[in-house]
Scaffold this active site. Sequence first.
Site, PDB file in Angstrom:
ATOM      1  N   GLY A 178      -4.035   0.388   6.648  1.00 12.63           N
ATOM      2  CA  GLY A 178      -5.296   1.043   7.000  1.00 12.63           C
ATOM      3  C   GLY A 178      -6.522   0.179   6.856  1.00 12.63           C
ATOM      4  O   GLY A 178      -6.455  -0.971   6.413  1.00 12.63           O
ATOM      5  N   ASP A 200       0.882  -1.153   0.000  1.00 16.63           N
ATOM      6  CA  ASP A 200       0.000   0.000   0.000  1.00 16.63           C
ATOM      7  C   ASP A 200       0.932   1.218   0.000  1.00 16.63           C
ATOM      8  O   ASP A 200       2.055   1.133   0.480  1.00 16.63           O
ATOM      9  CB  ASP A 200      -0.837  -0.055   1.285  1.00 16.63           C
ATOM     10  CG  ASP A 200      -1.453   1.274   1.635  1.00 16.63           C
ATOM     11  OD1 ASP A 200      -2.180   1.812   0.791  1.00 16.63           O
ATOM     12  OD2 ASP A 200      -1.201   1.766   2.746  1.00 16.63           O
ATOM     13  N   ASN A 254      -8.695   0.670   4.745  1.00 15.77           N
ATOM     14  CA  ASN A 254      -8.906   0.472   3.318  1.00 15.77           C
ATOM     15  C   ASN A 254      -8.122  -0.720   2.770  1.00 15.77           C
ATOM     16  O   ASN A 254      -8.345  -1.153   1.663  1.00 15.77           O
ATOM     17  CB  ASN A 254      -8.546   1.744   2.541  1.00 15.77           C
ATOM     18  CG  ASN A 254      -7.119   2.173   2.786  1.00 15.77           C
ATOM     19  OD1 ASN A 254      -6.566   1.919   3.848  1.00 15.77           O
ATOM     20  ND2 ASN A 254      -6.493   2.796   1.809  1.00 15.77           N
ATOM     21  N   ASP A 255      -7.185  -1.240   3.548  1.00 16.91           N
ATOM     22  CA  ASP A 255      -6.386  -2.375   3.091  1.00 16.91           C
ATOM     23  C   ASP A 255      -6.897  -3.695   3.662  1.00 16.91           C
ATOM     24  O   ASP A 255      -6.431  -4.760   3.260  1.00 16.91           O
ATOM     25  CB  ASP A 255      -4.922  -2.219   3.526  1.00 16.91           C
ATOM     26  CG  ASP A 255      -4.322  -0.927   3.023  1.00 16.91           C
ATOM     27  OD1 ASP A 255      -4.571  -0.590   1.855  1.00 16.91           O
ATOM     28  OD2 ASP A 255      -3.629  -0.250   3.803  1.00 16.91           O
ATOM     29  N   ALA A 256      -7.811  -3.617   4.622  1.00 14.84           N
ATOM     30  CA  ALA A 256      -8.189  -4.826   5.369  1.00 14.84           C
ATOM     31  C   ALA A 256      -8.652  -5.967   4.453  1.00 14.84           C
ATOM     32  O   ALA A 256      -8.188  -7.098   4.605  1.00 14.84           O
ATOM     33  CB  ALA A 256      -9.262  -4.495   6.392  1.00 14.84           C
TER      34      ALA A 256
HETATM   35  P1  ADP Z   1      -3.697   4.390   0.057  1.00 18.54           P
HETATM   36  O1  ADP Z   1      -4.284   3.239  -0.666  1.00 18.54           O
HETATM   37  O2  ADP Z   1      -2.532   4.958  -0.684  1.00 18.54           O
HETATM   38  O3  ADP Z   1      -3.383   4.091   1.486  1.00 18.54           O
HETATM   39  P2  ADP Z   1      -6.332   5.443   0.578  1.00 18.54           P
HETATM   40  O4  ADP Z   1      -7.040   4.329  -0.100  1.00 18.54           O
HETATM   41  O5  ADP Z   1      -6.395   5.497   2.047  1.00 18.54           O
HETATM   42  O6  ADP Z   1      -4.817   5.533   0.065  1.00 18.54           O
HETATM   43  O7  ADP Z   1      -6.920   6.800   0.035  1.00 18.54           O
HETATM   44  C1  ADP Z   1      -7.019   7.021  -1.334  1.00 18.54           C
HETATM   45  C2  ADP Z   1      -7.459   8.403  -1.611  1.00 18.54           C
HETATM   46  O8  ADP Z   1      -8.781   8.596  -1.093  1.00 18.54           O
HETATM   47  C3  ADP Z   1      -6.608   9.453  -0.953  1.00 18.54           C
HETATM   48  O9  ADP Z   1      -5.520   9.797  -1.742  1.00 18.54           O
HETATM   49  C4  ADP Z   1      -7.604  10.589  -0.826  1.00 18.54           C
HETATM   50  O10 ADP Z   1      -7.683  11.288  -2.034  1.00 18.54           O
HETATM   51  C5  ADP Z   1      -8.908   9.898  -0.603  1.00 18.54           C
HETATM   52  N1  ADP Z   1      -9.278   9.798   0.816  1.00 18.54           N
HETATM   53  C6  ADP Z   1      -9.494   8.692   1.530  1.00 18.54           C
HETATM   54  N2  ADP Z   1      -9.863   8.973   2.793  1.00 18.54           N
HETATM   55  C7  ADP Z   1      -9.839  10.304   2.894  1.00 18.54           C
HETATM   56  C8  ADP Z   1     -10.094  11.237   3.947  1.00 18.54           C
HETATM   57  N3  ADP Z   1     -10.476  10.868   5.161  1.00 18.54           N
HETATM   58  N4  ADP Z   1      -9.963  12.534   3.659  1.00 18.54           N
HETATM   59  C9  ADP Z   1      -9.602  12.943   2.443  1.00 18.54           C
HETATM   60  N5  ADP Z   1      -9.340  12.133   1.424  1.00 18.54           N
HETATM   61  C10 ADP Z   1      -9.468  10.834   1.625  1.00 18.54           C
HETATM   62 MG    MG Z   2      -2.665   3.236   3.563  1.00 15.41          MG
END
Ligand code: ADP
Ligand code: MG
Length: 489
Positions: free
Chosen positions: A374, A170, A376-378
């Site tokens: 995070g 990630d 989002n990775d689960a």
């Molecule tokens: P990564 O996969 O690189 O960890 P995320 O999936 O967490 O990134 O987030 C991807 C995109 O979603 C971020 O670059 C941002 O644009 C948007 N995003 C996600 N969560 C938020 C938040 N709480 N506030 C603002 N933008 C967010």
């Molecule tokens: Mg992340």
Amino acid sequence: MMMMMMDVMGMGAGDTVTAGTTNFDGTLVVRCTASGGDAAVSNIVTLVETAQGRTAPIQRLSDIVAGKFAYGVMGVAAATFLFWSGFGAKLFPRVLETSLSGGASKAAATLALSLQLACNVLVVACPCALGLAAPTAVLVGTGAGARRGLLIRGGDVLETASNVDTVVFDKTGTLTTGKPTVVRVITSDNINDTECLSYAAAIEENSSHPIAHAIVQQALADTQIPQRRVSSDSFNQVPGKGAEGIVDGKNIYVGNLDWVVQKTGAPSSEDVHTAKLNPGHTVVYVGMEHNIVGSIEIADQVRHNALEVLKRLKDSGITPVMLSGDQLTTSQHVASQLGIDTENVIAGVTPLGKVDAINSLKAKGHIVAMVGDGVNDAAALAEADVGIAMGGGVAVASEVADIVLLGDRLPQVIDTFRLSKMTMNTIRQNMAWAFGYNMICLPLAAGVMLPINGLGLTPALSGALMGCSSLAVMANSLLLQVRASKIKS
Ligand code: ADP
Ligand code: MG
């Protein structure tokens, strides 16, 4: 864990009382919200204990053999007795020479020899070495991992990890430090920078995303920025996209361009942030009602050791892949700094898209490990052959991951693979020893060498050999502890 209910000097209601807190004067009312058994440390202990009981699939072979072993050995012992008492002694009369010279009758000498050899077989056979081969190595391997902050959920995980050929990382919080800062705010005509940040911070205050943290910190650092709050219950976070809520009666959205465009219904061409200060920066957009009113440019440092870790992975034949919810341009820029090939960058994906990406890699025949931090990775962590969670061991990611890196250090990923390879090597050595020992000692005990050079075992010697065999397996597993402690990252 524990919440203060009353004001004491310097502390307010709702503060957390940490271990070692001293109360000088005043009264404390402490509410315990969970018992010791639910504490993080005790969860870790449970995890390690369960892990040590989960053995590697490689063990199945020795389990199958060990299961039938007893019958096999009894069969060999019976055959040994029958052979020597039946015609062995007649065929090779030399084997009875010593007994006969002691004055025994031929029949008695034959019976004694046959019984002794059959006993030797029963005593020398060592199914325990087979049975101990994998579990002891797994016990030591997971223990050595835990000592280095690598919580490995079991022998099966170690075995899969030792075969991994692709590691998906990630981006935010894993390859980058996850402590981003706001570098620029651009707004449309109807709002100024401080207002834009103020609205965004009101939303992000409720999110644990690193980007959210950066925005809140920026808003707090500037006292000119008015403090706002979302109205109760209106906050909603969409992992991988953004967060929304109602502030001062207005619908506010903070997130990536596509999502904010979709939420506000603003024209999709409405990118207020046309040129970034640096192609590696991330831009999040602020939507208010039906307009995109501003954008916030955020810089996140690549972890200082990321380049080296990826290089070492590549040197060991593992392909690194970057998987991010962030924009493609940003991700590719970061990837190029880290030496990840352009075709191995998958960006702009939702949490479900991450699962699909893992699946398509698996479908191509790769053994895939996913490293993420995070919520989002689960799902992707759960889907990967080996899910590795970074960042502390408390978040959702850690609950589904096969391996949790407590130190939040990227080189621990390499340690994990090295430890898994070492453990598997130890298991293989143990099994080779256990099989080899039985293959050599069983025939020896049955007396195959007696007619040739008079070499045989006594029951006492057989017993000693059998003990030594188990000890050798145990010792080799314990040596893994020494070898693992030499892993330097
Ligand atoms: P990564 O996969 O690189 O960890 P995320 O999936 O967490 O990134 O987030 C991807 C995109 O979603 C971020 O670059 C941002 O644009 C948007 N995003 C996600 N969560 C938020 C938040 N709480 N506030 C603002 N933008 C967010
Ligand atoms: Mg992340």
